[in-house]
Enzyme design. Structure first.
Site, PDB file in Angstrom:
ATOM      1  N   TYR A 130      25.253  54.521  23.448  1.00  7.70           N
ATOM      2  CA  TYR A 130      25.806  53.333  24.091  1.00  7.70           C
ATOM      3  C   TYR A 130      27.326  53.450  24.017  1.00  7.70           C
ATOM      4  CZ  TYR A 130      21.217  51.065  23.839  1.00  7.70           C
ATOM      5  OH  TYR A 130      19.900  50.752  23.990  1.00  7.70           O
ATOM      6  N   THR A 156      22.999  55.754  28.071  1.00  8.73           N
ATOM      7  CA  THR A 156      22.256  54.614  28.606  1.00  8.73           C
ATOM      8  C   THR A 156      23.230  53.737  29.378  1.00  8.73           C
ATOM      9  OG1 THR A 156      20.573  54.636  26.875  1.00  8.73           O
ATOM     10  CG2 THR A 156      20.914  52.560  28.018  1.00  8.73           C
ATOM     11  N   HIS A 243      14.670  50.572  31.318  1.00  5.94           N
ATOM     12  CA  HIS A 243      14.769  50.146  29.913  1.00  5.94           C
ATOM     13  C   HIS A 243      13.461  49.493  29.448  1.00  5.94           C
ATOM     14  CE1 HIS A 243      18.283  50.032  27.066  1.00  5.94           C
ATOM     15  NE2 HIS A 243      17.398  49.372  26.352  1.00  5.94           N
TER      16      HIS A 243
END
Length: 348
Positions: A130, A156, A243
């Site tokens: 992230y 991500t 996700h």
């Protein structure tokens, strides 16, 4: 109870995990329609099996960015594995190595990258990242992963903010006091999702590229427009992902978005998929529509909840056996023979 299919492990996990942990793993955003659609979409795809095609010898191996794996399934990045099993991500890493597949370790692991590496030396691992407002934190994570021998960096990209997962809100979900987000210890005074950087853009791919020699795989793409941008910005792989239905509810099932992405990239980068894989035949359908490999998230956690490393290996072995059987019954002797001809696109 004989564990025959992945839903057996799901039932076990739901029965024996603490409710707050089960709800966290099972959660989708809002009405959970995208989460559920990820699974339902596979049921609408029909095979066009071929017969009398020598399937006495089957080759289910494939390669991810040049690295061979035993079959085209890997472990998707999910957080907080210690909620499922005391050894957490160390057990996950050992199971992945034993099965000779790729494990994408999450930034939100409850074991450090160093512990994960030490648990399964020489295993094939990518690191999921992230991007934080404090870029130095992300930079250190990337450099640690590369130094430890992780072989890919998975960004991500679908989480500028956290989706609304109602059960987590109702439960006031938080990690138990004895668990920590080990990779972020000391990085922040308080670690919350609000530390994520919602200003991230495609230009940050160039920033990531400046930090590492690792191939960059971008996770969270669902459209041809973003697939084309990913190629233009020099990534090596795309994970078609929503996700697990935990972000924007009302988006497409990943297998429904897959063909559009595959067509857009025209073979210039490898395309993978996660979301909704529950059977070996699902793996075959995803590969027929152009995925190079699929990644499983929740089923890996159910396996851990059942019996740790052994339970996860059981889950993977069932998927492997089912995939091999589906391939044979569809008339494919090797992964290279799987293609669009194998499914009825009119039903998509």
């Amino acid at each position: 109870m004989a564990m025959v299919c992945l839903s057996d492990f799901e039932a076990y996990a739901k029965k024996y995990l603490p409710k707050i942990a089960w709800d966290f793993f099972a959660a989708g955003a809002d009405d959970c329609s995208t989460r559920d659609e990820n699974i339902l979409a596979y049921k609408r795809i029909r095979f066009r099996p071929r017969i009398l095609r020598d399937v006495s010898m089957l080759d289910i191996r494939t390669k991810l960015l040049g690295t061979e794996i035993s079959f085209p399934v890997g472990i998707a990045p999910t957080g907080f594995h210690q909620l499922a099993w005391p050894d957490g991500e160390k057990s996950t890493a050992r199971a992945a190595k034993a099965m000779d597949i790729c494990y994408i370790a999450s930034t939100y692991s409850t074991c450090t990258l160093e512990e994960i590496s030490a648990a399964a030396p020489g295993g094939f691992r990518w690191f999921q990242l992230y991007t934080y407002r404090n870029r130095a934190v992300s930079q250190r994570l990337v450099q640690r992963a590369e130094a430890l021998g992780f072989q890919g960096l998975v960004l991500t990209a679908d989480l500028p903010y956290t989706g609304k997962r109602r059960d987590d809100v109702r439960n006031g979900f938080r990690l138990p006091p004895h668990m920590k987000l080990k990779n972020l210890e000391g990085a922040f005074e308080v670690c919350t999702m609000s530390l994520l950087d919602p200003s991230v853009t495609w230009n940050d791919i160039y920033w990531l590229r400046s930090l590492t020699h690792l191939p960059i795989i971008i996770k969270g793409i669902l459209t041809k427009e973003d697939a084309e941008l990913a190629v233009r910005h020099g990534v090596q792989g795309i994970v078609v992902s929503n996700h697990g239905g935990r972000q924007l509810d009302g988006g497409p099932a990943t297998v429904d978005a897959l063909a559009e992405v595959v067509e857009a990239v025209q073979g210039r980068v490898e395309v993978y998929l996660d979301g909704g894989i529950r059977k070996g035949s699902d793996v075959l359908k995803a590969l027929a529509l152009g995925a190079k490999c699929v990644f499983v998230g929740r089923p890996a956690l159910w396996g851990l909840a059942y019996r740790g490393e052994e339970g996860l290996q059981d889950v993977l072995r069932i998927l492997q056996d089912e995939f091999r059987l589906s391939m044979a019954l569809a008339g494919c002797a090797s992964v290279s023979e799987i293609g669009r001809h194998l499914v009825q696109l009119s039903r998509l």
